[in-house]
Design a protein around this motif. Structure first.
Motif, PDB file in Angstrom:
ATOM      1  N   GLY A  71     -36.242  80.386  10.399  1.00 20.99           N
ATOM      2  CA  GLY A  71     -37.233  79.500  11.036  1.00 20.99           C
ATOM      3  C   GLY A  71     -37.352  78.040  10.543  1.00 20.99           C
ATOM      4  N   ALA A  72     -36.635  77.763   9.656  1.00 23.01           N
ATOM      5  CA  ALA A  72     -36.604  76.324   8.887  1.00 23.01           C
ATOM      6  C   ALA A  72     -35.414  75.504   9.670  1.00 23.01           C
ATOM      7  N   ASN A  73     -34.530  76.063  10.283  1.00 22.44           N
ATOM      8  CA  ASN A  73     -33.396  75.472  10.853  1.00 22.44           C
ATOM      9  C   ASN A  73     -33.747  75.453  12.341  1.00 22.44           C
ATOM     10  N   ASN A  74     -34.827  74.687  12.650  1.00 19.07           N
ATOM     11  CA  ASN A  74     -35.266  74.307  13.874  1.00 19.07           C
ATOM     12  C   ASN A  74     -36.111  73.074  13.901  1.00 19.07           C
ATOM     13  N   ASN A  75     -36.178  72.407  15.122  1.00 23.82           N
ATOM     14  CA  ASN A  75     -36.845  71.241  15.524  1.00 23.82           C
ATOM     15  C   ASN A  75     -37.998  71.807  16.390  1.00 23.82           C
ATOM     16  N   VAL A  76     -39.256  71.337  15.969  1.00 23.71           N
ATOM     17  CA  VAL A  76     -40.074  72.110  17.261  1.00 23.71           C
ATOM     18  C   VAL A  76     -40.988  70.766  17.485  1.00 23.71           C
ATOM     19  N   GLY A  77     -41.366  70.794  18.860  1.00 20.96           N
ATOM     20  CA  GLY A  77     -41.888  69.780  19.503  1.00 20.96           C
ATOM     21  C   GLY A  77     -43.465  69.970  19.487  1.00 20.96           C
ATOM     22  N   ALA A  78     -44.134  68.669  19.539  1.00 23.21           N
ATOM     23  CA  ALA A  78     -45.742  68.899  19.473  1.00 23.21           C
ATOM     24  C   ALA A  78     -46.295  68.064  20.309  1.00 23.21           C
ATOM     25  N   ASN A  79     -47.361  67.870  20.186  1.00 25.67           N
ATOM     26  CA  ASN A  79     -48.108  66.911  21.382  1.00 25.67           C
ATOM     27  C   ASN A  79     -48.067  65.385  21.239  1.00 25.67           C
ATOM     28  N   THR A  80     -48.982  64.688  21.813  1.00 23.01           N
ATOM     29  CA  THR A  80     -48.753  63.338  21.763  1.00 23.01           C
ATOM     30  C   THR A  80     -50.138  62.812  21.051  1.00 23.01           C
ATOM     31  N   VAL A  81     -49.964  61.616  20.226  1.00 22.22           N
ATOM     32  CA  VAL A  81     -51.253  61.146  19.680  1.00 22.22           C
ATOM     33  C   VAL A  81     -51.454  59.806  20.507  1.00 22.22           C
ATOM     34  N   ASN A  82     -52.836  59.693  20.886  1.00 20.47           N
ATOM     35  CA  ASN A  82     -53.152  58.450  21.825  1.00 20.47           C
ATOM     36  C   ASN A  82     -53.341  57.349  20.746  1.00 20.47           C
ATOM     37  N   LEU A  83     -52.669  56.180  20.881  1.00 20.30           N
ATOM     38  CA  LEU A  83     -52.775  54.893  20.097  1.00 20.30           C
ATOM     39  C   LEU A  83     -53.380  53.893  21.133  1.00 20.30           C
ATOM     40  N   GLY A  84     -54.467  53.857  21.167  1.00 21.20           N
ATOM     41  CA  GLY A  84     -55.079  52.877  22.427  1.00 21.20           C
ATOM     42  C   GLY A  84     -54.423  53.115  23.769  1.00 21.20           C
ATOM     43  N   PRO A  85     -54.120  52.180  24.479  1.00 24.83           N
ATOM     44  CA  PRO A  85     -53.569  52.577  25.964  1.00 24.83           C
ATOM     45  C   PRO A  85     -52.172  53.264  25.802  1.00 24.83           C
ATOM     46  N   GLN A  86     -51.545  53.623  24.687  1.00 27.95           N
ATOM     47  CA  GLN A  86     -50.143  54.177  24.571  1.00 27.95           C
ATOM     48  C   GLN A  86     -50.353  55.467  23.827  1.00 27.95           C
ATOM     49  N   SER A  87     -49.349  56.357  23.988  1.00 27.16           N
ATOM     50  CA  SER A  87     -49.213  57.825  23.543  1.00 27.16           C
ATOM     51  C   SER A  87     -47.920  57.714  22.720  1.00 27.16           C
ATOM     52  N   ALA A  88     -47.885  58.341  21.411  1.00 28.95           N
ATOM     53  CA  ALA A  88     -46.714  58.578  20.707  1.00 28.95           C
ATOM     54  C   ALA A  88     -46.394  59.920  20.671  1.00 28.95           C
ATOM     55  N   VAL A  89     -45.416  60.391  20.891  1.00 28.16           N
ATOM     56  CA  VAL A  89     -44.720  61.709  20.791  1.00 28.16           C
ATOM     57  C   VAL A  89     -44.448  62.504  19.444  1.00 28.16           C
ATOM     58  N   ILE A  90     -45.020  63.307  19.094  1.00 29.38           N
ATOM     59  CA  ILE A  90     -44.946  63.934  17.835  1.00 29.38           C
ATOM     60  C   ILE A  90     -43.978  65.248  17.890  1.00 29.38           C
ATOM     61  N   ARG A  91     -43.016  65.243  16.846  1.00 28.19           N
ATOM     62  CA  ARG A  91     -42.309  66.424  16.842  1.00 28.19           C
ATOM     63  C   ARG A  91     -41.974  66.643  15.447  1.00 28.19           C
ATOM     64  N   SER A  92     -41.574  68.145  15.008  1.00 31.22           N
ATOM     65  CA  SER A  92     -41.252  68.335  13.624  1.00 31.22           C
ATOM     66  C   SER A  92     -39.732  68.549  13.570  1.00 31.22           C
ATOM     67  N   VAL A  93     -39.015  67.731  13.016  1.00 32.88           N
ATOM     68  CA  VAL A  93     -37.708  68.011  12.541  1.00 32.88           C
ATOM     69  C   VAL A  93     -37.517  68.610  11.313  1.00 32.88           C
ATOM     70  N   GLY A  94     -36.984  69.949  11.656  1.00 33.50           N
ATOM     71  CA  GLY A  94     -36.512  70.965  10.525  1.00 33.50           C
ATOM     72  C   GLY A  94     -35.151  71.561  10.417  1.00 33.50           C
ATOM     73  N   GLN A  95     -34.500  70.878  11.328  1.00 28.60           N
ATOM     74  CA  GLN A  95     -33.112  71.306  11.197  1.00 28.60           C
ATOM     75  C   GLN A  95     -32.289  71.001   9.939  1.00 28.60           C
ATOM     76  N   ILE A  96     -31.653  71.979   9.396  1.00 28.15           N
ATOM     77  CA  ILE A  96     -30.847  71.978   8.048  1.00 28.15           C
ATOM     78  C   ILE A  96     -29.812  71.206   8.277  1.00 28.15           C
TER      79      ILE A  96
END
Length: 580
Positions: free
Chosen positions: A208-233
């Protein structure tokens, strides 16, 4: 068909221009010619490889090899199906007939494999990229002191393979030798029991730890930032800091219950070179149907680019062990050596026996002309040249027609120069050909039909090679085609083909081993009894020509008629020792 000879004599400048075009076109075609060391005689053969570690050979045979064989049995144009079952490996060979190309055969196999049911442990069959003549380049990875074969193998697997596989014409790169790097986790069972954990929890935590997980986005004003969890060994520290569970609010890490070390997979073989018995070697495999030299040049250019860049660690480089250009160079040098030696020998022998430099040059020039014409046809037909198709050509057979033609023309020109009068002939000379040109036309008309039939007989002798099928046809077929293209038969006649009363005397067939003598007989011997009685009738006294008949008749073996005085004079000039 003697008209072709006459047209060539009338349009001499055009013939020279066409000859120059043939030379230029042949040289250009030689630059574009695909030269192989040897042809690929194997029919379309598709190899299916399936790996399932842990299963015995009996289980591999029962659950993998036999289902694949049954699935392949219904394919069209299949000649044989063979399989080898080893521990953890199934190898099935499906051989097709020559009715299909390799691409068509592989597509049939892929389509049928898609209909195959699930195999044990989700084993996935793949198509092997190997071919009988696919290996074109071998290299070794060399590093500075301190680099182990494990480090070099890691560079080979993660850097070199990806870049060499991207070269056009390369289907795969195989690695030999070295050690595959692994991270070994040795679990201490006492510590595991002390923390109240199981081995399954440790495995689940690592997976389970050796995996990258994608998340949602965070709105920063008129822009959106993509969030992901980097967990690859990526390192041993990442493994050590992997959390298994929490005890009393304290995380339990892998390092608390296990020791992490660097190891390697069990070795199945070792590669060596010279005194070094443990190296890392790579083998570049060419795609079926690709051209050897262009693909090899692209591979060498990529190797040079990698060595001259900063992709590799300092001191690490790629060294060539072998490439196909060695065999290609040997093939090319063999053909060129045969051509040069053939030209030199033909020139020297022709010059020695005739004593005429121009005649020797004309005969010896036939060899490069024939080869350039054959190379042009090879390029236009899309075929490749190899040692079997080009190196097996007998240059003596190629120039035999030219030797006979030039020798007869030289004899006629010499007789014309000695007598200051053209020889009598029943062959009508085209308008505009006078003097030497007329003599050349008359001389060629005496031997062109014999040359045409002799060349045709030789080419017909190669017909069985054209009818061969299977492996034999793929090996000897290119040689027969190249030889037929290099031959240049000329339409002609042995005797006086242009005259309406022409007849081929037995001299032209009985003395075929001596073309100069046969041409001499056919020249002085009367064409028919009508022509002989009308113009060149024998004298009333047969005694006057008995000496000439005694020397001429045994050689020409023609009709029972007595030679004429003109014929005796011509024979006496041609054969001084035969004078009565």
């Amino acid at each position: 068909m003697q008209y072709i000879v006459g047209a060539a004599l009338q349009q001499r400048i055009l013939v020279l221009i066409l000859s120059a075009v043939l030379i230029a076109g042949g040289l250009f075609a030689y630059k574009q010619l695909n030269i192989e060391a040897y042809p690929d005689p194997v029919p379309p053969l598709v190899d299916i490889v399936t790996q399932n570690p842990g299963q015995s050979s009996e289980e591999i045979e029962r659950y993998i090899s036999i289902p694949i064989e049954v699935q392949m049995a219904g394919l069209p144009y299949v000649s044989s199906i063979r399989s080898i079952s080893l521990v953890g490996l199934s190898y099935v060979k499906v051989q097709f007939t020559y009715d299909l190309t390799y691409r068509e055969a592989s597509q049939l196999v892929i389509n049928r494999l898609s209909q195959l049911g699930p195999l044990p442990n989700a084993a996935q069959p793949i198509i092997s990229p190997t071919s009988p003549i696919g290996e074109i380049f071998r290299y070794r990875v060399v590093g500075p002191p301190g680099f182990t074969v494990m480090d070099l193998k890691t560079i080979q697997d993660w850097i070199l393979l990806r870049r060499l596989k991207a070269v056009p014409g390369v289907i795969d790169v195989t690695t030999w030798g070295g050690k595959s790097k692994t991270f070994d986790i040795t679990v201490d069972l006492d510590k595991l029991l002390a923390y109240g954990l199981t081995l399954k929890q440790v495995l689940d935590a690592l997976n389970g730890a050796n995996n990258n997980v994608g998340a949602n986005t965070v709105n920063l004003g008129p822009q959106s930032a993509v969030i992901r969890s980097v967990g690859q060994i990526r390192s041993m520290e990442d493994i050590a800091h992997t959390m298994i569970s929490a005890r009393d609010g304290t995380p339990v890490l892998v390092s608390d219950v296990a020791a992490i070390t660097v190891g390697h997979e069990p070795r199945l073989g070792v590669a060596g070179q010279d005194a070094n018995d443990d190296i890392v070697q790579g083998i570049v495999l060419m795609r079926r149907g690709a051209e050897t030299l262009p693909t090899l040049r692209r591979v060498e250019a990529e190797v040079d680019r990698i060595n001259n860049s900063d992709l590799l660690p300092p001191g690490v480089r790629i060294e060539r062990i072998y490439d196909r250009s060695v065999l290609v160079d040997v093939t090319t040098s063999t053909v060129l050596h045969n051509m040069v030696m053939g030209v030199v020998l033909v020139f020297l022998i022709q010059w020695l026996f005739l004593g005429d430099l121009r005649s020797a040059l004309i005969v010896s020039a036939t060899i490069p002309f024939a080869l350039l014409f054959a190379v042009t046809i090879l390029v236009l037909s899309g075929e490749s040249a190899n040692l079997l198709s080009m190196g097996a050509i007998d240059f003596g057979i190629i120039v035999d027609a030219t030797v006979i033609m030039v020798e007869n023309i030289y004899r006629h020109l010499a007789e014309r120069s000695a007598s200051h009068a053209p020889p009598p002939s029943a062959l009508a000379t085209p308008h505009g050909l006078t003097g030497k040109l007329a003599t050349i036309y008359q001389a060629s008309g005496e031997v062109t039909q014999a040359i045409f039939f002799s060349a045709t007989i030789i080419i017909v002798g190669f017909f069985p090679l054209f009818t061969l099928s299977g492996v034999e046809g793929h090996i000897f077929g290119p040689m027969a085609k190249t030889y037929a293209w290099s031959r240049k038969p000329r339409p002609s006649s042995c005797g006086h083909s242009g005259a309406s009363t022409a007849a081929s005397s037995p001299a032209c067939s009985s003395d075929a081993a001596s073309p100069w003598l046969s041409a001499a007989c056919s020249w002085w011997w009367p064409a028919s009894r009508q022509a002989r009685s009308a113009s060149n009738s024998c004298p009333s006294s047969r005694k006057a020509t008995s000496g000439c008949a005694r020397h001429c008749l045994p050689r020409c073996r023609s009709t029972r008629a007595t030679p004429t005085p003109t014929a005796c004079a011509a024979w006496s000039r041609a054969f001084p020792r035969s004078r009565p």
